[in-house]
Design a protein around this motif. Structure first.
Motif, mmCIF file in Angstrom:
data_model
loop_
_atom_site.group_PDB
_atom_site.id
_atom_site.type_symbol
_atom_site.label_atom_id
_atom_site.label_comp_id
_atom_site.label_asym_id
_atom_site.label_seq_id
_atom_site.Cartn_x
_atom_site.Cartn_y
_atom_site.Cartn_z
ATOM 1 N N GLU A 1 0.802 -1.120 0.023
ATOM 2 C CA GLU A 1 0.128 -0.147 0.066
ATOM 3 C C GLU A 1 0.964 1.096 -0.087
ATOM 4 O O GLU A 1 2.230 1.234 0.193
ATOM 5 C CB GLU A 1 -0.779 -0.110 1.232
ATOM 6 N N PRO A 2 0.386 2.586 -0.298
ATOM 7 C CA PRO A 2 1.200 3.833 -0.290
ATOM 8 C C PRO A 2 1.828 3.709 0.928
ATOM 9 O O PRO A 2 3.130 4.342 0.943
ATOM 10 C CB PRO A 2 0.144 4.673 -0.508
ATOM 11 N N ALA A 3 1.520 3.567 2.100
ATOM 12 C CA ALA A 3 2.089 3.590 3.467
ATOM 13 C C ALA A 3 3.295 2.483 3.608
ATOM 14 O O ALA A 3 4.330 2.919 4.452
ATOM 15 C CB ALA A 3 1.019 3.327 4.634
ATOM 16 N N ASP A 4 3.170 1.498 2.855
ATOM 17 C CA ASP A 4 4.315 0.464 2.935
ATOM 18 C C ASP A 4 5.503 0.870 2.144
ATOM 19 O O ASP A 4 6.637 0.741 2.724
ATOM 20 C CB ASP A 4 3.723 -0.972 2.465
ATOM 21 N N THR B 1 11.323 3.298 -4.836
ATOM 22 C CA THR B 1 11.245 2.106 -4.423
ATOM 23 C C THR B 1 11.596 1.043 -5.477
ATOM 24 O O THR B 1 11.992 -0.046 -5.445
ATOM 25 C CB THR B 1 9.855 2.103 -3.882
ATOM 26 N N GLY B 2 11.171 1.447 -6.727
ATOM 27 C CA GLY B 2 11.357 0.329 -7.805
ATOM 28 C C GLY B 2 12.717 0.200 -8.105
ATOM 29 O O GLY B 2 13.044 -0.999 -8.215
ATOM 30 N N ARG B 3 13.510 1.154 -8.113
ATOM 31 C CA ARG B 3 15.059 1.186 -8.328
ATOM 32 C C ARG B 3 15.391 0.164 -7.418
ATOM 33 O O ARG B 3 16.299 -0.536 -7.556
ATOM 34 C CB ARG B 3 15.532 2.119 -8.599
ATOM 35 N N ARG C 1 11.676 -8.715 -8.414
ATOM 36 C CA ARG C 1 11.287 -7.781 -9.426
ATOM 37 C C ARG C 1 10.133 -6.775 -8.777
ATOM 38 O O ARG C 1 9.379 -7.059 -8.246
ATOM 39 C CB ARG C 1 10.679 -8.528 -10.616
ATOM 40 N N TRP C 2 10.366 -5.411 -9.200
ATOM 41 C CA TRP C 2 9.231 -4.678 -8.466
ATOM 42 C C TRP C 2 8.166 -4.366 -9.655
ATOM 43 O O TRP C 2 8.459 -4.097 -10.770
ATOM 44 C CB TRP C 2 9.829 -3.214 -8.400
ATOM 45 N N LEU C 3 6.898 -4.787 -9.516
ATOM 46 C CA LEU C 3 5.690 -4.508 -10.471
ATOM 47 C C LEU C 3 4.776 -3.478 -10.376
ATOM 48 O O LEU C 3 3.648 -3.477 -10.422
ATOM 49 C CB LEU C 3 5.214 -5.768 -10.451
ATOM 50 N N GLY C 4 5.317 -2.381 -9.733
ATOM 51 C CA GLY C 4 4.360 -0.896 -9.427
ATOM 52 C C GLY C 4 3.765 -0.974 -7.961
ATOM 53 O O GLY C 4 3.767 0.048 -7.397
ATOM 54 N N ASP C 5 3.233 -2.121 -7.621
ATOM 55 C CA ASP C 5 2.412 -2.207 -6.428
ATOM 56 C C ASP C 5 2.802 -3.436 -5.529
ATOM 57 O O ASP C 5 2.332 -3.892 -4.506
ATOM 58 C CB ASP C 5 0.935 -2.173 -6.382
ATOM 59 N N ARG C 6 3.850 -4.284 -6.037
ATOM 60 C CA ARG C 6 4.213 -5.319 -5.302
ATOM 61 C C ARG C 6 5.608 -5.773 -5.472
ATOM 62 O O ARG C 6 6.262 -5.356 -6.569
ATOM 63 C CB ARG C 6 3.192 -6.588 -5.650
ATOM 64 N N VAL C 7 6.228 -6.575 -4.618
ATOM 65 C CA VAL C 7 7.539 -7.085 -5.262
ATOM 66 C C VAL C 7 7.298 -8.611 -5.291
ATOM 67 O O VAL C 7 6.708 -9.380 -4.543
ATOM 68 C CB VAL C 7 8.570 -6.979 -4.044
ATOM 69 N N ARG D 1 2.116 -1.646 7.090
ATOM 70 C CA ARG D 1 3.190 -1.886 8.358
ATOM 71 C C ARG D 1 4.653 -1.629 7.932
ATOM 72 O O ARG D 1 5.312 -1.539 8.580
ATOM 73 C CB ARG D 1 2.998 -3.171 8.929
ATOM 74 N N GLY D 2 4.550 -1.298 6.714
ATOM 75 C CA GLY D 2 6.043 -0.946 6.020
ATOM 76 C C GLY D 2 7.022 -2.409 5.897
ATOM 77 O O GLY D 2 6.197 -3.554 6.159
ATOM 78 N N LEU D 3 8.239 -2.153 5.869
ATOM 79 C CA LEU D 3 9.121 -3.539 5.737
ATOM 80 C C LEU D 3 10.532 -2.974 5.755
ATOM 81 O O LEU D 3 11.024 -1.944 5.460
ATOM 82 C CB LEU D 3 8.935 -3.625 3.968
ATOM 83 N N ALA D 4 10.834 -3.856 7.113
ATOM 84 C CA ALA D 4 12.176 -3.837 7.417
ATOM 85 C C ALA D 4 13.217 -4.466 6.400
ATOM 86 O O ALA D 4 12.849 -5.624 6.299
ATOM 87 C CB ALA D 4 12.448 -3.948 8.640
ATOM 88 N N LEU D 5 14.368 -4.039 6.207
ATOM 89 C CA LEU D 5 15.343 -4.598 5.271
ATOM 90 C C LEU D 5 16.689 -4.575 5.871
ATOM 91 O O LEU D 5 17.050 -3.421 6.336
ATOM 92 C CB LEU D 5 15.299 -3.914 3.805
ATOM 93 N N ASN D 6 17.260 -5.809 6.126
ATOM 94 C CA ASN D 6 18.585 -5.658 6.401
ATOM 95 C C ASN D 6 19.369 -6.645 5.630
ATOM 96 O O ASN D 6 19.286 -7.631 5.349
ATOM 97 C CB ASN D 6 18.690 -6.043 7.810
#
Length: 331
Positions: A9-12, A175-177, A187-193, A208-213
């Protein structure tokens, strides 16, 4: 090919953030010990850690953790909590594990059973999570102290350099790049990975967003923590992991070393990706003071640039330095 989809979602999109997790490195390192051939890049660390694990007083206290990190078994999510921020400490994450409610411990343990039956300690923890969780926390701390802490400054410097690189990608290309370049399996498809993933999950981040490490001991693909009741997180292989254990980055007979000295040449060979003074000191064997002096000279000559990110200053080669390196290499 099997794939998983993470729907945003936009918030993510706005909630994508980068973290560094001492607990993740501690836990995942045991996978490396179980398969040294697959993780040959870490052989020097594997040799040292193996010696520590063969000491009886260490082995018995680390056993609860080993039983929950068996090869080809899923990890319970509570054992690798998403880091709350990039500079989270080991103690803070251990406190988070220790405070896990018993019903969450049970839920997360049961969620791993599709990958195989629980170990004896896992079964005991399932019955008495309140009484036995402290043994698991103690096992993580002991293993970190024995196997990770001696090399943590070097590991953390590499992880911080990766985070700085990814943050720049996010700032410059969105986010896409970021996701298109994070790992070949994404792969980023506009509204999903879309992620190449044997578990074929369809997961809605739900704002809820996404933490990446980045992970030192993570290889081949991105590993996801995706339960509806847990903060979403993903761990991807850190960049330039092959440089982690290097101590002599200057090639024998390097022409640049003859012109500017071996120390400054060594730094230029390492600065194709951002690094801090501490990282460079670990990787070259030079003192932090010597590295600082060399970097100051290289910066004055227009061969490196420096960027502050939070509490840290990262250095990286300029285009002029890359031209020098290519020329010295005979390209």
């Amino acid at each position: 090919m099997r794939v998983s989809e993470l729907r945003f979602e936009p918030a993510d999109v706005a909630g994508v953030r980068f973290t560094i997790s001492p607990v993740w490195e501690t836990v995942s390192s045991l996978w490396v010990l179980d398969n040294p051939v697959r993780h040959a890049v870490h052989l020097s660390w594997i040799d040292r850690a193996g010696v520590a694990l063969r000491r009886p007083e260490v082995a018995v206290r680390v056993q609860p953790l080993r039983e929950l990190t068996r090869p080809r078994r899923w990890l319970p999510d509570f054992l690798t909590p998403a880091a709350s921020r990039a500079d989270v400490t080991l103690d803070e994450q251990l406190d988070q594990i220790a405070a896990t409610p018993p019903d969450v411990v049970v839920r997360d343990l049961l969620s791993t059973t599709p990958s195989g039956p629980l170990s004896p300690f896992g079964q005991a923890l399932l019955v008495d999570p309140r009484g036995l969780l402290s043994q698991l926390v103690d096992a993580v701390r002991i293993w970190h102290d024995e196997a990770i802490a001696p090399d943590w400054p070097r590991m953390r410097a590499l992880l911080e350099a990766d985070v700085a690189h990814r943050a720049a990608q996010l700032a410059e290309g969105g986010t896409g790049r970021l996701f298109d370049q994070l790992h070949p399996s994404l792969r980023w498809l506009g509204d999903r990975v879309v992620s190449d993933d044997p578990f074929e999950r369809d997961f809605d981040l739900g704002g809820r967003g996404l933490a990446l490490n980045p992970g030192v001991f993570t290889d081949r693909r991105v590993l996801w923590n995706l339960l509806e009741e847990s903060p979403p997180a993903g761990t991807y292989p850190v960049r330039a992991v092959g440089t982690l254990w290097e101590t002599s980055p200057t090639p024998p007979g390097d022409p640049l070393a003859r012109v500017m000295g071996s120390g400054r040449a060594a730094l230029l060979h390492l600065l194709d990706s951002p690094a801090t003074t501490t990282d460079l000191a670990w990787r070259t064997g030079l003192s932090c003071g010597s590295v600082s002096q060399h970097l100051a000279a290289l910066h004055a000559a227009g061969l490196v640039v420096r960027t502050r990110r939070g509490r840290h200053v990262f250095y990286r080669n300029t285009d002029a330095a890359m031209v020098l390196l290519r020329a010295a290499g005979g390209e």
